[in-house]
Design a protein around this motif. Structure first.
Motif, PDB file in Angstrom:
ATOM      1  N   ASP A  57      44.578  46.744 109.888  1.00 18.65           N
ATOM      2  CA  ASP A  57      45.602  46.791 108.850  1.00 18.65           C
ATOM      3  C   ASP A  57      44.927  47.042 107.507  1.00 18.65           C
ATOM      4  O   ASP A  57      44.088  46.257 107.062  1.00 18.65           O
ATOM      5  CB  ASP A  57      46.355  45.460 108.831  1.00 18.65           C
ATOM      6  CG  ASP A  57      47.539  45.465 107.871  1.00 18.65           C
ATOM      7  OD1 ASP A  57      47.582  46.312 106.958  1.00 18.65           O
ATOM      8  OD2 ASP A  57      48.410  44.589 108.020  1.00 18.65           O
ATOM      9  N   ASN A  95      45.888  46.636 104.660  1.00 26.95           N
ATOM     10  CA  ASN A  95      46.130  45.565 103.682  1.00 26.95           C
ATOM     11  C   ASN A  95      45.036  44.502 103.716  1.00 26.95           C
ATOM     12  O   ASN A  95      44.902  43.709 102.779  1.00 26.95           O
ATOM     13  CB  ASN A  95      47.485  44.903 103.938  1.00 26.95           C
ATOM     14  CG  ASN A  95      48.643  45.825 103.633  1.00 26.95           C
ATOM     15  OD1 ASN A  95      48.582  46.612 102.683  1.00 26.95           O
ATOM     16  ND2 ASN A  95      49.696  45.761 104.435  1.00 26.95           N
ATOM     17  N   HIS A  96      44.260  44.460 104.788  1.00 31.40           N
ATOM     18  CA  HIS A  96      43.213  43.452 104.922  1.00 31.40           C
ATOM     19  C   HIS A  96      41.820  44.002 104.636  1.00 31.40           C
ATOM     20  O   HIS A  96      40.826  43.269 104.767  1.00 31.40           O
ATOM     21  CB  HIS A  96      43.253  42.839 106.319  1.00 31.40           C
ATOM     22  CG  HIS A  96      44.494  42.042 106.584  1.00 31.40           C
ATOM     23  ND1 HIS A  96      44.875  40.971 105.797  1.00 31.40           N
ATOM     24  CD2 HIS A  96      45.455  42.169 107.533  1.00 31.40           C
ATOM     25  CE1 HIS A  96      46.004  40.465 106.259  1.00 31.40           C
ATOM     26  NE2 HIS A  96      46.375  41.170 107.313  1.00 31.40           N
ATOM     27  N   PRO A 144      43.325  39.386 111.772  1.00 24.99           N
ATOM     28  CA  PRO A 144      43.444  40.616 110.971  1.00 24.99           C
ATOM     29  C   PRO A 144      42.587  40.592 109.708  1.00 24.99           C
ATOM     30  O   PRO A 144      41.982  41.608 109.336  1.00 24.99           O
ATOM     31  CB  PRO A 144      44.938  40.678 110.630  1.00 24.99           C
ATOM     32  CG  PRO A 144      45.611  39.897 111.711  1.00 24.99           C
ATOM     33  CD  PRO A 144      44.658  38.806 112.088  1.00 24.99           C
ATOM     34  N   GLU A 145      42.516  39.414 109.051  1.00 25.42           N
ATOM     35  CA  GLU A 145      41.724  39.310 107.825  1.00 25.42           C
ATOM     36  C   GLU A 145      40.233  39.506 108.113  1.00 25.42           C
ATOM     37  O   GLU A 145      39.510  40.145 107.335  1.00 25.42           O
ATOM     38  CB  GLU A 145      41.947  37.951 107.162  1.00 25.42           C
ATOM     39  CG  GLU A 145      43.375  37.686 106.720  1.00 25.42           C
ATOM     40  CD  GLU A 145      44.243  37.085 107.814  1.00 25.42           C
ATOM     41  OE1 GLU A 145      45.358  36.640 107.502  1.00 25.42           O
ATOM     42  OE2 GLU A 145      43.809  37.062 108.990  1.00 25.42           O
ATOM     43  N   GLY A 147      39.459  43.087 108.929  1.00 28.01           N
ATOM     44  CA  GLY A 147      39.386  43.876 107.698  1.00 28.01           C
ATOM     45  C   GLY A 147      38.027  43.775 107.026  1.00 28.01           C
ATOM     46  O   GLY A 147      37.493  44.775 106.519  1.00 28.01           O
TER      47      GLY A 147
END
Length: 202
Positions: free
Chosen positions: A3, A5-6, A70-71, A74
């Motif tokens: 993602d 965003n991460h 997810p973080e 990333g």
């Protein structure tokens, strides 16, 4: 697929370049921290160096779940790139009442590659100063050494102790200088370390 965003932002990337590490406090949820502590007490299966990280620790492994967050994906994608390789991991412990600190060192600085590995330092439980978190020297990755060349030194101006809450992740350049600190509490300290290799040009 990671993602976007991460992914790390430009400010975070610049700090990593300058300091050689980034810190992410309280990133891992409490239930995973407790499960990871239990896994570390039992022992976490070692993999074969050079296999894909994605092949390590399938569910229901807590450690595997943490590195699939997810973080965390990333962070990995931003610094190492897609589909990195597992190099090794270790569960580092400091026994209760251990009054001696570890020598300053850098891990496995034995090659001349231009690209770099990253290492994650994961603290699954609260680590106050008296418990002796890892000490890190920002910017030291710019001065390559052979592992324990700096062992005779005790302290450096600007050194940073890792004092943190459970669920904190520190990601470091493989050349960062660091050392474990004494544990003056009545509880054993745990820290999980994972080293990853890139498969693409960073």
């Amino acid at each position: 697929m990671v993602d976007r965003n991460h992914l790390l932002n430009s400010g975070q990337m610049a700090r990593f370049v300058a300091d050689g590490f980034l810190r992410f406090d309280d990133l891992v949820p409490d239930d995973l921290n407790r499960a990871a502590c239990a896994e570390m007490e039992k022992g976490i299966e070692r993999g074969r160096a050079g296999i894909r990280l994605s092949e390590m620790w399938p569910a229901p492994s807590a450690v595997g779940t943490i590195f699939r967050l997810p973080e965390v994906q990333g962070i990995i994608h931003s610094l190492v790139g897609p589909d990195p390789l597992y190099d090794h991991h270790a569960v580092h412990t400091v026994n209760a009442g251990h009054v001696n600190g570890q020598i300053w060192h850098a891990d496995a600085i034995i090659d001349t590659r231009v690209h770099f590995d990253v290492q994650f330092f994961y603290f699954a439980h609260d680590t106050p100063r008296e418990m002796g978190g890892t000490m890190i020297l920002p910017g030291s990755h710019y001065r390559r050494i052979s592992e324990s060349d700096i062992a005779r030194y005790q302290n450096f101006v600007g050194q940073v102790p890792v004092v943190c809450k459970a669920g904190t992740l520190i990601v470091v350049h493989h050349g960062i200088w660091h050392c474990a600190q004494p544990n003056q509490t009545d509880r054993k300290r745990y820290m999980f370390k994972l080293r990853l290799n890139p498969t693409v040009r960073q």
